[in-house]
Enzyme design. Structure first.
Site, PDB file in Angstrom:
ATOM      1  N   ASN A  17      39.640  32.703  45.926  1.00  0.00           N
ATOM      2  CA  ASN A  17      38.723  33.843  45.783  1.00  0.00           C
ATOM      3  C   ASN A  17      37.300  33.369  45.501  1.00  0.00           C
ATOM      4  O   ASN A  17      36.325  33.873  46.076  1.00  0.00           O
ATOM      5  CB  ASN A  17      39.159  34.747  44.634  1.00  0.00           C
ATOM      6  CG  ASN A  17      40.435  35.507  44.909  1.00  0.00           C
ATOM      7  OD1 ASN A  17      40.924  35.535  46.033  1.00  0.00           O
ATOM      8  ND2 ASN A  17      40.979  36.127  43.876  1.00  0.00           N
ATOM      9  N   TYR A  68      52.542  37.438  44.648  1.00  0.00           N
ATOM     10  CA  TYR A  68      52.590  38.385  43.537  1.00  0.00           C
ATOM     11  C   TYR A  68      52.423  39.787  44.063  1.00  0.00           C
ATOM     12  O   TYR A  68      51.880  40.016  45.151  1.00  0.00           O
ATOM     13  CB  TYR A  68      51.558  38.043  42.452  1.00  0.00           C
ATOM     14  CG  TYR A  68      50.117  38.400  42.749  1.00  0.00           C
ATOM     15  CD1 TYR A  68      49.601  39.653  42.425  1.00  0.00           C
ATOM     16  CD2 TYR A  68      49.256  37.459  43.312  1.00  0.00           C
ATOM     17  CE1 TYR A  68      48.278  39.962  42.669  1.00  0.00           C
ATOM     18  CE2 TYR A  68      47.935  37.764  43.560  1.00  0.00           C
ATOM     19  CZ  TYR A  68      47.445  39.015  43.232  1.00  0.00           C
ATOM     20  OH  TYR A  68      46.141  39.331  43.486  1.00  0.00           O
ATOM     21  N   ARG A 207      31.752  39.488  29.727  1.00  0.00           N
ATOM     22  CA  ARG A 207      31.994  40.550  28.742  1.00  0.00           C
ATOM     23  C   ARG A 207      32.358  41.876  29.397  1.00  0.00           C
ATOM     24  O   ARG A 207      32.081  42.934  28.841  1.00  0.00           O
ATOM     25  CB  ARG A 207      30.740  40.734  27.872  1.00  0.00           C
ATOM     26  CG  ARG A 207      30.277  39.467  27.167  1.00  0.00           C
ATOM     27  CD  ARG A 207      29.001  39.707  26.392  1.00  0.00           C
ATOM     28  NE  ARG A 207      27.886  40.027  27.289  1.00  0.00           N
ATOM     29  CZ  ARG A 207      26.649  40.304  26.872  1.00  0.00           C
ATOM     30  NH1 ARG A 207      26.372  40.312  25.583  1.00  0.00           N
ATOM     31  NH2 ARG A 207      25.699  40.582  27.750  1.00  0.00           N
ATOM     32  N   GLY A 211      28.525  42.947  30.889  1.00  0.00           N
ATOM     33  CA  GLY A 211      27.861  41.880  31.634  1.00  0.00           C
ATOM     34  C   GLY A 211      28.298  40.500  31.192  1.00  0.00           C
ATOM     35  O   GLY A 211      29.448  40.290  30.818  1.00  0.00           O
ATOM     36  N   ASP A 238      36.474  36.531  39.584  1.00  0.00           N
ATOM     37  CA  ASP A 238      36.322  35.473  40.582  1.00  0.00           C
ATOM     38  C   ASP A 238      35.058  35.679  41.410  1.00  0.00           C
ATOM     39  O   ASP A 238      34.364  34.715  41.766  1.00  0.00           O
ATOM     40  CB  ASP A 238      37.534  35.438  41.508  1.00  0.00           C
ATOM     41  CG  ASP A 238      38.820  35.085  40.784  1.00  0.00           C
ATOM     42  OD1 ASP A 238      38.748  34.402  39.751  1.00  0.00           O
ATOM     43  OD2 ASP A 238      39.894  35.513  41.250  1.00  0.00           O
TER      44      ASP A 238
END
Length: 296
Positions: A17, A68, A207, A211, A238
């Site tokens: 990614n 997955y 965060r 941000g 990612d």
């Protein structure tokens, strides 16, 4: 899974990614991995290649493709991830098998904490490749990327902290720093304490809706999140790292790289799937919007 009669099928993975996001923004990227020589393995290599990333793959006849299943949901049910990674080819990858010659010309080498969580062999391989990249003169970047379904916080810390002396740029979510690394403080203090203890060149603390923050060269930079409507949040972290690294590879300073990462992450949230299929022009347009500026 119990009631669905159709599945939406795509390729995803932390390192691929990031490589795809960086490639979409102009970086020359290669992805090192081990895949089964099967229809699923070839599908992964094809998907990585079509987004401009070189799939430097060693092929296996004896193992399978890890998968997955992602079930989107709302509260109180929530979103669920079901892993099916037993006997995946990548879990057996050794440094000698992988195309480490690519490290000789690399300016950056990136991996994440998901990889060493998958097997004892990958723990050893991760260490070896970080060491080889450092020796070749590349800047090493590492995203802690803690996944509770793969291991406990204690096991993650025991494995990952010994890798830190080989890491130049650490990316860590504030929640993971608290859960895994025991940093029970705000993002600025997390970055400063990790920089002081391990000597990282740069520490980037993400965060979520607040941000990101970076500590580099004795300075702390804060980057707000850009406003976005969320179609699918999976892969946002990612996308941020891919945008950040693409900017740094171009030679941009840390504040600009943070802004590029935040803009790339915002754009990813408007797209289905894990991949940040974005363009430099889109990222530039988001950066020109208000609300995402840097403070220091």
């Amino acid at each position: 899974m119990e009631t669905s009669d159709t599945l939406w099928f795509s390729t995803a993975g932390a390192e691929s990614n990031v490589a795809i996001a960086a490639s979409r923004l102009g970086a020359d990227a290669a992805w090192l991995s081990k895949l089964p020589d099967s229809a699923l393995g070839r599908r992964v290599a094809t998907d990585v290649r079509r987004h401009g990333v070189e799939p430097a793959v060693v092929w296996s006849d004896d193992h399978r493709q890890g998968t997955y299943y992602l079930e989107h949901g709302v509260e109180p049910r929530g979103t669920s991830v079901i892993y099916d990674r037993a006997d995946a080819a990548v879990t057996t990858a050794t440094p000698d098998e992988l195309s480490t010659r690519l490290l000789e010309d690399a300016t950056y080498y990136y991996t994440s904490g998901i990889t060493p969580a998958l097997s004892d062999q990958l723990e050893a391989t991760t260490r070896s490749l970080l060491d080889a990249a450092r020796s070749a003169g590349a800047t090493t970047a590492f995203d802690l990327n803690y996944r509770s379904k793969l291991w406990s916080p204690e096991a993650a810390r025991e494995t990952l902290e010994p890798l830190f002396p080989l890491v130049d740029v650490l990316v860590v979510a504030a929640r993971d720093a608290r859960t895994v690394l025991g940093r029970d403080c705000d993002a600025a203090a997390i970055a400063a304490s990790l920089e002081a203890e391990f000597g990282f060149e740069t520490v980037v603390v993400t965060r979520g809706d607040e941000g990101a923050l970076a500590r580099a060269g004795g300075e702390t930079y804060e980057q707000g999140a850009f406003e976005t409507e969320t179609v699918d949040p999976i892969g946002t972290g990612d996308a941020f790292v891919g945008g950040y690294l693409a900017s740094r590879i171009r030679g941009d300073p840390v504040p600009d790289a943070l802004e590029t990462g935040a803009a790339t992450a915002a754009l990813k949230r408007t797209l289905d799937g894990d991949l940040a299929v974005v363009t430099p022009e889109e990222v530039k347009r988001v950066r020109e919007q208000s609300g995402g500026g840097i403070s220091r």
